[in-house]
Write a protein that holds these residues in place. Sequence first.
Motif, PDB file in Angstrom:
ATOM      1  N   LEU A 186       0.808  -1.211   0.000  1.00 56.04           N
ATOM      2  CA  LEU A 186       0.000   0.000   0.000  1.00 56.04           C
ATOM      3  C   LEU A 186       0.845   1.267   0.000  1.00 56.04           C
ATOM      4  O   LEU A 186       0.472   2.276  -0.605  1.00 56.04           O
ATOM      5  CB  LEU A 186      -0.921  -0.010   1.236  1.00 56.04           C
ATOM      6  N   ALA A 187       2.005   1.205   0.648  1.00 56.03           N
ATOM      7  CA  ALA A 187       2.874   2.382   0.707  1.00 56.03           C
ATOM      8  C   ALA A 187       3.265   2.853  -0.687  1.00 56.03           C
ATOM      9  O   ALA A 187       3.476   4.048  -0.916  1.00 56.03           O
ATOM     10  CB  ALA A 187       4.120   2.063   1.526  1.00 56.03           C
ATOM     11  N   LEU A 188       3.341   1.926  -1.641  1.00 55.72           N
ATOM     12  CA  LEU A 188       3.704   2.290  -3.010  1.00 55.72           C
ATOM     13  C   LEU A 188       2.678   3.230  -3.629  1.00 55.72           C
ATOM     14  O   LEU A 188       3.010   4.080  -4.464  1.00 55.72           O
ATOM     15  CB  LEU A 188       3.829   1.030  -3.870  1.00 55.72           C
ATOM     16  N   LEU A 189       1.414   3.077  -3.226  1.00 57.93           N
ATOM     17  CA  LEU A 189       0.342   3.903  -3.778  1.00 57.93           C
ATOM     18  C   LEU A 189       0.195   5.235  -3.064  1.00 57.93           C
ATOM     19  O   LEU A 189      -0.099   6.249  -3.697  1.00 57.93           O
ATOM     20  CB  LEU A 189      -0.999   3.157  -3.697  1.00 57.93           C
ATOM     21  N   ILE A 190       0.351   5.230  -1.750  1.00 64.27           N
ATOM     22  CA  ILE A 190      -0.026   6.406  -0.982  1.00 64.27           C
ATOM     23  C   ILE A 190       1.141   7.209  -0.419  1.00 64.27           C
ATOM     24  O   ILE A 190       0.940   8.331   0.035  1.00 64.27           O
ATOM     25  CB  ILE A 190      -0.972   6.033   0.186  1.00 64.27           C
ATOM     26  N   GLY A 191       2.358   6.660  -0.449  1.00 64.35           N
ATOM     27  CA  GLY A 191       3.437   7.306   0.290  1.00 64.35           C
ATOM     28  C   GLY A 191       4.469   8.042  -0.521  1.00 64.35           C
ATOM     29  O   GLY A 191       5.299   8.761   0.039  1.00 64.35           O
ATOM     30  N   TYR A 192       4.448   7.898  -1.855  1.00 64.58           N
ATOM     31  CA  TYR A 192       5.564   8.420  -2.643  1.00 64.58           C
ATOM     32  C   TYR A 192       5.114   9.318  -3.797  1.00 64.58           C
ATOM     33  O   TYR A 192       5.809   9.437  -4.793  1.00 64.58           O
ATOM     34  CB  TYR A 192       6.426   7.260  -3.146  1.00 64.58           C
ATOM     35  N   GLY A 193       3.926   9.940  -3.647  1.00 67.33           N
ATOM     36  CA  GLY A 193       3.523  10.997  -4.559  1.00 67.33           C
ATOM     37  C   GLY A 193       2.482  10.634  -5.600  1.00 67.33           C
ATOM     38  O   GLY A 193       1.961  11.527  -6.280  1.00 67.33           O
ATOM     39  N   LEU A 194       2.136   9.350  -5.742  1.00 71.45           N
ATOM     40  CA  LEU A 194       1.200   8.968  -6.793  1.00 71.45           C
ATOM     41  C   LEU A 194      -0.187   9.567  -6.579  1.00 71.45           C
ATOM     42  O   LEU A 194      -0.815  10.060  -7.523  1.00 71.45           O
ATOM     43  CB  LEU A 194       1.097   7.439  -6.878  1.00 71.45           C
TER      44      LEU A 194
END
Length: 476
Positions: free
Chosen positions: A176-184
């Motif tokens: 989930l961090a890939l979707l919400i944590g790095y600007g997407l």
Amino acid sequence: MMTPHPAPDGPSDRRGERTAAPYGGSIEDTARLIADGEIHPGAPRSVPVPGRWRFVVYSLLGIAMFFVSVEIGGKSTILVDHVLTAVRWALGPAVPWVVLALVVLGTVRPFVTGSWRASALRTVFALANIVGLVIAVLFCLGRFPGPLADPAIGPFLWEKLAIPVGLIVPVGAVFLALLIGYGLMEFIGVFVQPIMRPLWRVPGRAAVDAVASFVGSYSLALLITDRVYREGRYTSREAAIIATGFSTVSATFMIIVAKTLGLMDHWNLYFFLTLAITFAVTAITVRIPPLRSIPEDTFEGVAHVPEPQVTSGRMRAAWGEAMDTLAKAPSLARGTWDTFKDGVLMASAIVPSILSIGLAGLLLAEHTPLFDLLGWIFYPFTWVTGLPDPALAGKASAVGIAEMFLPALMVADHTSMALRFTIGVVCVSQIIFFSALVPSILATSIPVPVGRLVVLWFERVALTILITAPIAHLLF
């Protein structure tokens, strides 16, 4: 529309060149400056953004994991679902005991933290969790006593709801961090802002939640919504709108509904019309109580981080927003660990409620006349829209509050395609049901009490019937 504020101290000019104040400060400051025209999104910033490649790589990985279907071993589904299959295979016979451990954690935690005393509702759910724990122990031992032996009760609750939800939430949370944590979310939000805010009164970033539900799971979407709400990026009303208006069952489960109702020959029509009608109903409910009356507060005093209003230069603005988020993002290991912990805690709160509150709803639906009586509430809507057998249609619509799949089972053998199609849309568009979605929402910090959820369920079902039935008559 943001209220103009004076620009913070520091040299600047109208070309968007500023010292560290705007880009080194908070997102709120940046948003105000964009609104005031003091800076332009994407302008050079004095604060360096380490590892810009992370935005591209992590975002693409997140999209691939949640939104791309791949066929592996004859099964075509999203990659997160394949990971879940691999986890279940690796755990083997330990799967039920892992879920039982989650139930134990969810049952004990409210009493350890003292949260069970926070309100009467919390107390009720804490006590219900104890019942859920007893049920989980019985099911782990392979015992389904009395009415629980009914395949539509005990085995369905354990094998189709408790175990999948108990595993998919923590497993999905890892990615989930890939979707919400790095600007997407911020990047996408800038582009869909002109649609999301006028129609549904939510930020553009909410589009990620909606898509996550349809291709993944409502539990994953709620995990996203809850996390973003607690970070101050949604207000209470926005989080409530997203949780009750976009947290649908997945497209995979929609296939099960379509197969049950004999709609697979019209799958594309059913899927896209259901999508359109569900979001059309949401566009109406956000403009009437109870959603309209929810205050625009933030989570427990957390500072609000609004989505900047952009009217031009969207690509530059989207890139600037993404870089702002990336500059403050944790390492991948830290980010995934944080979301995994959130996922475990949410799963531990959901599963005991599924096994207690959800069980109560299924037993009431199967063994009492409650939903026969409740069905008359919808009789005026099913009658006025000309659905055949309006009393049955009303009961089928009513029973969905217990479990969203029950309406499909109730009309599966009916000869009217218009009736089956309408109920098939109701199954998805109602969104709110007690066997899983309601416990999932109550396990979050999103402030939507049970009473409002019931009112919203009624509104959504009634509106869905009124919109869908005329279309079904035209089509069939």
